[in-house]
Structures are given as C-alpha cells and as structure tokens.
Design an enzyme around this catalytic site. Structure first.
Site, PDB file in Angstrom:
ATOM      1  N   ASP A  46      -4.924   4.888  -8.182  1.00 24.90           N
ATOM      2  CA  ASP A  46      -5.173   6.014  -9.124  1.00 24.90           C
ATOM      3  C   ASP A  46      -3.980   6.703  -9.867  1.00 24.90           C
ATOM      4  OD1 ASP A  46      -3.840   6.944  -6.360  1.00 24.90           O
ATOM      5  OD2 ASP A  46      -5.945   7.879  -5.639  1.00 24.90           O
ATOM      6  N   SER A  47      -3.075   6.512  -9.679  1.00 25.02           N
ATOM      7  CA  SER A  47      -2.149   6.489 -10.190  1.00 25.02           C
ATOM      8  C   SER A  47      -1.918   6.519 -11.700  1.00 25.02           C
ATOM      9  CB  SER A  47      -0.651   5.988 -10.111  1.00 25.02           C
ATOM     10  OG  SER A  47      -0.561   4.584 -10.113  1.00 25.02           O
ATOM     11  N   ASP A  85      -8.379   1.358  -5.876  1.00 24.74           N
ATOM     12  CA  ASP A  85      -7.695   2.152  -5.594  1.00 24.74           C
ATOM     13  C   ASP A  85      -9.085   3.463  -5.414  1.00 24.74           C
ATOM     14  OD1 ASP A  85      -5.563   3.201  -3.775  1.00 24.74           O
ATOM     15  OD2 ASP A  85      -4.652   3.969  -5.470  1.00 24.74           O
ATOM     16  N   LYS A 115      -8.698  -0.400  -1.328  1.00 26.36           N
ATOM     17  CA  LYS A 115      -7.425   0.278  -0.699  1.00 26.36           C
ATOM     18  C   LYS A 115      -7.638   1.433  -0.246  1.00 26.36           C
ATOM     19  CE  LYS A 115      -3.608   1.955  -2.872  1.00 26.36           C
ATOM     20  NZ  LYS A 115      -3.765   3.306  -2.260  1.00 26.36           N
ATOM     21  N   GLU A 117      -6.278   5.681   1.049  1.00 23.44           N
ATOM     22  CA  GLU A 117      -4.737   6.585   1.886  1.00 23.44           C
ATOM     23  C   GLU A 117      -5.730   6.993   2.874  1.00 23.44           C
ATOM     24  OE1 GLU A 117      -3.557   9.620  -0.795  1.00 23.44           O
ATOM     25  OE2 GLU A 117      -3.126   7.653  -2.412  1.00 23.44           O
ATOM     26  N   GLU A 184       4.672   3.634   2.182  1.00 24.60           N
ATOM     27  CA  GLU A 184       4.941   4.089   1.256  1.00 24.60           C
ATOM     28  C   GLU A 184       6.365   4.584   1.361  1.00 24.60           C
ATOM     29  OE1 GLU A 184       2.301   5.775  -2.024  1.00 24.60           O
ATOM     30  OE2 GLU A 184       3.809   6.905  -3.001  1.00 24.60           O
TER      31      GLU A 184
HETATM   32  O1  KIV Z   1      -2.134   4.691  -7.302  1.00 24.73           O
HETATM   33  C1  KIV Z   1      -1.603   4.504  -6.655  1.00 24.73           C
HETATM   34  O2  KIV Z   1      -0.774   3.184  -7.529  1.00 24.73           O
HETATM   35  C2  KIV Z   1      -0.950   4.158  -5.221  1.00 24.73           C
HETATM   36  C3  KIV Z   1       0.802   3.278  -4.869  1.00 24.73           C
HETATM   37  C4  KIV Z   1       1.359   4.754  -4.873  1.00 24.73           C
HETATM   38  C5  KIV Z   1       1.207   2.817  -4.074  1.00 24.73           C
HETATM   39  O3  KIV Z   1      -2.057   4.256  -4.678  1.00 24.73           O
END
Ligand code: KIV
Length: 284
Positions: A46-47, A85, A115, A117, A184
């Site tokens: 989600d980056s 994500d 994934k 968090e 992280e």
């Molecule tokens: O969104 C992303 O790229 C991530 C990384 C910071 C691990 O979750």
C-alpha cells in the site's frame, strides 16, 4: 523461465538457509522488470499511495486502488509469487471484512497471498483469513498504517519492553496460521531471535540481515521516490535523475528542431507518391 515459487519453496529456502529477495512493485512495466531480473517474490504494497499516487502516507489508499495495481502487477509478472497488501480499514473493522477483502485480492487480482499490519490486536483477523484458506503474512515493528500511534516512522523494539511485545506478537501471528512474518525497522538482534524461534519464514525490511530474506521498496532502491529515503535503504540506481535528464534532453530537442528527424517519420507509399502530391495540389 523459472517456475513460480510457492509457500513450500519458501519454507525449503528457510530450512536450507537460502535468502529470499523481494521488492515492491505497483505497475505492469516495473513488475515485468522485477520478474525478468529473477526476484523471488513481489509485494504490491500500500506504499503505492506514496510512491506512485502522491499521497503523504498509506492511510488514503483504498481497496479499489490496490486491486487495480495488483492486477497490473500480475499481468507484468505472471510467474512470480505476488502478495497483495491490505490497505487501512480493509481488515480492521471485523473478521468478516478481513476475509472478504483478502479474498478479493485472490479472486479479482490473482494474488498468491495477502499481508496485513499488526500483531495481537489483529490476531482474530489473521486467523479468520488463514482459516478461509488464504495465505496471510503478518507485519510487525514499524507498521506505517499506525505510524500516528507509533509517533511517526520510527524504529521499534529497541528497548526490552517493546521487544518483548514484538516477540509475543510474532508467536501469536504464527499460532494464528500466518505463513510468514515481515519485521520492519527493528534491531537485527531481535530479528535473529524471532527468526530462530519461529518455524515460518521471517523477512526483514530495515530489520537487518539475520533472517530468511530481504524486502525493499522499489521506489527507494531505484531512487524514484524523492520525498525521503529511510536509513535502511541501499540505493541501487538513480532512476529519477535518468528520467529528468531524458525529459530535459527531449525538451531541448523539440525546441531546437533536433526531434523529430526523418528517421522518426512515416513516409508516403513509394508507388503512390505522384498521386499523393497531385491530391495535395488540388487544395492549393
Ligand atoms: O506497503 C508496503 O510497501 C509495505 C512495506 C513498508 C513493508 O508494507
């Protein structure tokens, strides 16, 4: 073309002490370059909100945006294990939401895993997704979606109390059925400890070397993302500079008439030239 890897390959790699190399990707060209390079897996993070959509953080990123980018990545990297994500608020509200949205990544965007968090506070979500037969990776330490609560983009687990909490989170995530864990921005000593204690693969982004593999954000490692570069990043290229210089050269060529040349033009059919000029003359 190397065969697409799966969960069992990553477990074998952990047992054999073979490091997994992975990066984020958000679009078709980037994903195809990553696959051509032979990367083990891809995270459609989600980056993407910061690296490609220009948001200040990851909070505004929606499920719809993630699905569009995951689909593009899958088209670019059909033979690479891809992880979608889960964006902010796609899993926090209820276990049902978490399973439904995790399922969308697989059904609509052909992702291999998801994934999310958080540790104990999202443990019922991790369990519900795993119980639905979806590969789910945990992510603890610096978790960008909760950077407000953490006091910013700060390293975590640097004192015994917060390290203990992360160890407890890691155990709970494995117990809940996650297939892997991402750490992280925590000290390497903690990374090594957790990696030794868990059976599932443990990966690092800014969490040092002693674990099962490394993740970097493509925008950081390629010098594409200019807002800031975290301490843990190794920059392998300066793509922004290459692009800016190319754009400058193009502007100069257009302004001075150096572009286009005859080589860049389509020509009148050789056997119709006479007719062609005749037709143009009719308008004079
Ligand atoms: O969104 C992303 O790229 C991530 C990384 C910071 C691990 O979750």
């Amino acid at each position: 073309m190397a065969k697409k890897k799966g969960r069992l390959d990553f477990i074998k790699m952990k047992k054999a002490g073979e490091q997994v190399a992975w990066v984020t990707a958000y679009d078709f060209p980037m994903a195809s370059f990553v696959e051509q390079a032979g990367m083990d897996m891809i995270l459609v993070g989600d980056s993407l909100g910061m690296v490609v959509l220009g948001y200040e953080g990851t909070i505004p990123v929606t499920m719809e945006e993630c699905i569009i980018h995951c689909k593009a990545v899958r088209r670019g990297a059909p033979n690479t294990f891809c992880i979608g994500d889960m964006p902010f608020m796609s899993y926090q509200v209820s276990d049902g939401d978490a399973v439904y949205n995790a399922g969308r990544f697989l059904k609509e965007a052909d992702m291999d895993a998801v994934k999310l968090e958080g540790g104990k506070r999202v443990i019922t979500k991790i369990k519900a997704i795993a119980d639905a037969g979806i590969l789910v990776m945990g992510h603890i330490g610096l978790t960008p979606q909760s950077s407000g609560v953490l006091g910013g983009f700060k390293a975590q687990g640097r004192d015994p109390e917060s390290a203990r909490a992360l160890i407890e989170d890691a155990f709970a995530i494995q117990e809940a059925g996650a297939w892997a864990l991402l750490l992280e921005a925590v000290p390497p000593e903690l990374t090594q400890f957790i990696t030794k204690k868990l059976d599932i693969p443990v990966y690092s982004i800014g969490a040092g070397g002693p674990c099962d593999g490394q993740l970097l954000i493509c925008g950081d490692m390629l010098g594409l993302f200019q807002a800031f570069t975290p301490k843990f990043v190794k920059t392998y290229a300066n793509v922004a500079e290459v692009e800016i210089n190319a754009f400058k050269e193009y502007i100069e060529d257009v302004k001075t008439g150096k572009f286009p040349t005859d080589d860049h033009c389509y020509h009148i059919l050789k056997d119709r030239e006479e007719e062609y000029y005749q037709m143009l003359k009719e308008y004079e």
